[in-house]
Design an enzyme around this catalytic site. Structure first.
Site, PDB file in Angstrom:
ATOM      1  N   GLU A  61       1.671 -16.578   5.238  1.00 26.27           N
ATOM      2  CA  GLU A  61       2.681 -17.501   4.974  1.00 26.27           C
ATOM      3  C   GLU A  61       3.635 -18.072   6.233  1.00 26.27           C
ATOM      4  O   GLU A  61       4.206 -18.899   6.093  1.00 26.27           O
ATOM      5  CB  GLU A  61       3.598 -17.247   3.789  1.00 26.27           C
ATOM      6  N   ALA A  62       3.469 -17.078   7.091  1.00 26.74           N
ATOM      7  CA  ALA A  62       4.319 -17.377   8.246  1.00 26.74           C
ATOM      8  C   ALA A  62       4.097 -18.544   9.173  1.00 26.74           C
ATOM      9  O   ALA A  62       2.651 -18.679   9.224  1.00 26.74           O
ATOM     10  CB  ALA A  62       4.366 -16.012   9.070  1.00 26.74           C
ATOM     11  N   GLY A  90       5.539  -7.753  -2.144  1.00 27.37           N
ATOM     12  CA  GLY A  90       4.408  -7.960  -2.934  1.00 27.37           C
ATOM     13  C   GLY A  90       3.943  -9.520  -2.727  1.00 27.37           C
ATOM     14  O   GLY A  90       4.582 -10.332  -2.344  1.00 27.37           O
ATOM     15  N   TYR A 143      -6.962   2.498   5.080  1.00 27.50           N
ATOM     16  CA  TYR A 143      -6.765   2.251   3.669  1.00 27.50           C
ATOM     17  C   TYR A 143      -8.022   2.555   3.006  1.00 27.50           C
ATOM     18  O   TYR A 143      -9.379   2.155   3.348  1.00 27.50           O
ATOM     19  CB  TYR A 143      -6.947   0.525   3.811  1.00 27.50           C
ATOM     20  N   GLU A 155      -3.908   5.696   2.339  1.00 29.87           N
ATOM     21  CA  GLU A 155      -3.660   4.954   1.326  1.00 29.87           C
ATOM     22  C   GLU A 155      -4.389   4.969   0.092  1.00 29.87           C
ATOM     23  O   GLU A 155      -5.910   4.497   0.350  1.00 29.87           O
ATOM     24  CB  GLU A 155      -3.110   3.391   1.543  1.00 29.87           C
ATOM     25  N   TYR A 169       2.168  -7.240  10.681  1.00 29.91           N
ATOM     26  CA  TYR A 169       0.929  -8.330  10.527  1.00 29.91           C
ATOM     27  C   TYR A 169       0.556  -8.672  12.029  1.00 29.91           C
ATOM     28  O   TYR A 169       0.929  -9.604  12.556  1.00 29.91           O
ATOM     29  CB  TYR A 169       1.099  -9.503   9.848  1.00 29.91           C
ATOM     30  N   THR A 227      -0.095   2.717  -3.529  1.00 25.03           N
ATOM     31  CA  THR A 227       0.243   1.275  -3.564  1.00 25.03           C
ATOM     32  C   THR A 227       0.649   0.969  -5.029  1.00 25.03           C
ATOM     33  O   THR A 227       0.703   1.778  -5.940  1.00 25.03           O
ATOM     34  CB  THR A 227      -1.046   0.499  -3.572  1.00 25.03           C
TER      35      THR A 227
END
Ligand code: FAD
Length: 316
Positions: free
Chosen positions: A184-185, A125, A300, A18, A178, A49
């Site tokens: 946030e989960a 995002g 990455y 990436e 993930y 990205t």
């Protein structure tokens, strides 16, 4: 060619990576300079990205502050087209919900199709820096799942307008997963439930967030399989490169450094020492993952391919 076809055709672990668009004002050469050293490892595809707008405050003459919206790294689609043209390698644009109305998404997908790009990585995002939670465009999507629905509809020839007989698009859709849960989960199982929804909606493969402990990836894959997610799950790897990474990456990406790695990081006094450690750790991670038969290794680069090159030369 579609990523899923590359994966299905592969005889061994695929190499992919990436890149980020350069900061506004830099030339396409800076992208080529990052890609050239990695071409010897024959990447099957290169991800690019997408970076949405940020808000900055500029002081006006009277001392008042003016809020200005800027995109520091534009150019995702143009870079994808340039990569495909120059290297004859598939380029995968990241497409996000944030900042896009449904119509803007539709138009972006039409542009991609015209350019011969038939892959997208569909993402929600992150919240923009000045907001503490993700705010969807008033006429856009709240979750990646909704974006996938729109792409799948277009793949069936159903656009936002009511017109009939529209040309179906033909996108292969990848999504993010993930191993250490999305920040946030509520917990890993709710996150997996939503990941399964993305796959059931039409995603053909998953690319994981970076991780430094392979066991986290293996556990994640097992949990996915147990709940019926059958698509390829491509591990994402990021070599540590600076002392700052050791604190920034865990905070920004909601990941842990395993104890052995953290202890080694503590012994490093310079960025050179961290870079060497990052390469050594990356080689070991990549070797173990490859030996376990992962479908691909996705790196990455974060605009610097030197460590990825050092790792790839030991693996591919
Ligand atoms: P989603 O799958 O929509 O999930 C977001 C959160 O909402 C998760 O916590 C999930 O559990 C939860 N959720 C999902 N569906 C529901 C639902 N129906 N109800 C309630 N909760 C739900 N960001 C960029 O801006 N540009 C990029 O180019 C980019 N590339 C990335 C590449 C990879 C491989 C990865 C792993 C991440 C990338 N990101 C990028 C970051 C990504 O956009 C963020 O992690 C973002 O916060 C979540 O995106 P998502 O697609 O995973 O979201």
């Amino acid at each position: 060619m579609k990523v899923i076809d590359h994966l299905n055709d592969a005889k061994s672990t695929l190499f992919s990576f990436e890149i980020l668009p350069p900061l506004k004002g830099k030339s396409i050469q800076s992208i080529y300079d990052g890609i050239d050293p990695l071409m010897e490892f024959k990447p099957k595809y290169i991800n690019v990205t997408y970076h949405r707008e940020e808000y900055v405050y500029k002081e006006r003459d009277e001392g008042l502050l003016k809020k200005i919206s800027i995109r520091k790294r534009p150019g995702t689609v143009g870079i994808c087209a340039a990569i495909m043209n120059k290297y004859n390698v598939d380029a995968i644009p990241h497409l996000i919900c944030g900042g896009f109305s449904k119509e803007e998404t539709e138009n972006a997908l039409i542009d991609l199709q015209f350019l011969g790009i038939d892959n997208v990585l569909a993402l929600r995002g992150d919240p923009i820096k000045t907001e503490n939670s993700f705010k969807p465009h008033p006429d856009g999507h709240r979750y990646a799942r909704e974006l996938i629905d729109q792409i799948v509809e277009m793949n069936h020839g159903k656009y936002l307008s009511e017109d009939y007989n529209l040309e179906p698009t033909n996108f292969c859709i990848g999504v993010a997963g993930y191993p250490e849960k999305h920040f946030e989960a509520m917990n890993l199982s709710t996150d997996l439930k939503y990941l399964k929804e993305k796959v059931d909606a039409g995603a053909s493969y998953i690319v994981t967030q970076m991780f430094f402990d392979n066991q986290k990836y293996f556990d994640f894959v097992q949990s996915c399989r147990e709940m019926g997610i059958t698509v390829p799950i491509i591990p994402g790897l990021k070599p540590l490169k600076t002392l700052q990474h050791a604190t920034f990456l865990p905070k920004f990406f909601n990941i842990d450094l395993p104890e052995t790695l953290a202890n080694e990081v503590l012994k490093c006094k310079t960025n050179d020492a961290i870079r060497d450690l990052g390469i050594e750790w990356g080689i070991q991670q990549a070797k173990d993952l490859k030996a376990a038969g992962v479908p691909g290794l996705h790196f990455y680069t974060m605009s610097d391919s030197s460590s990825v090159k050092a790792i790839a030369s030991e693996i591919f």
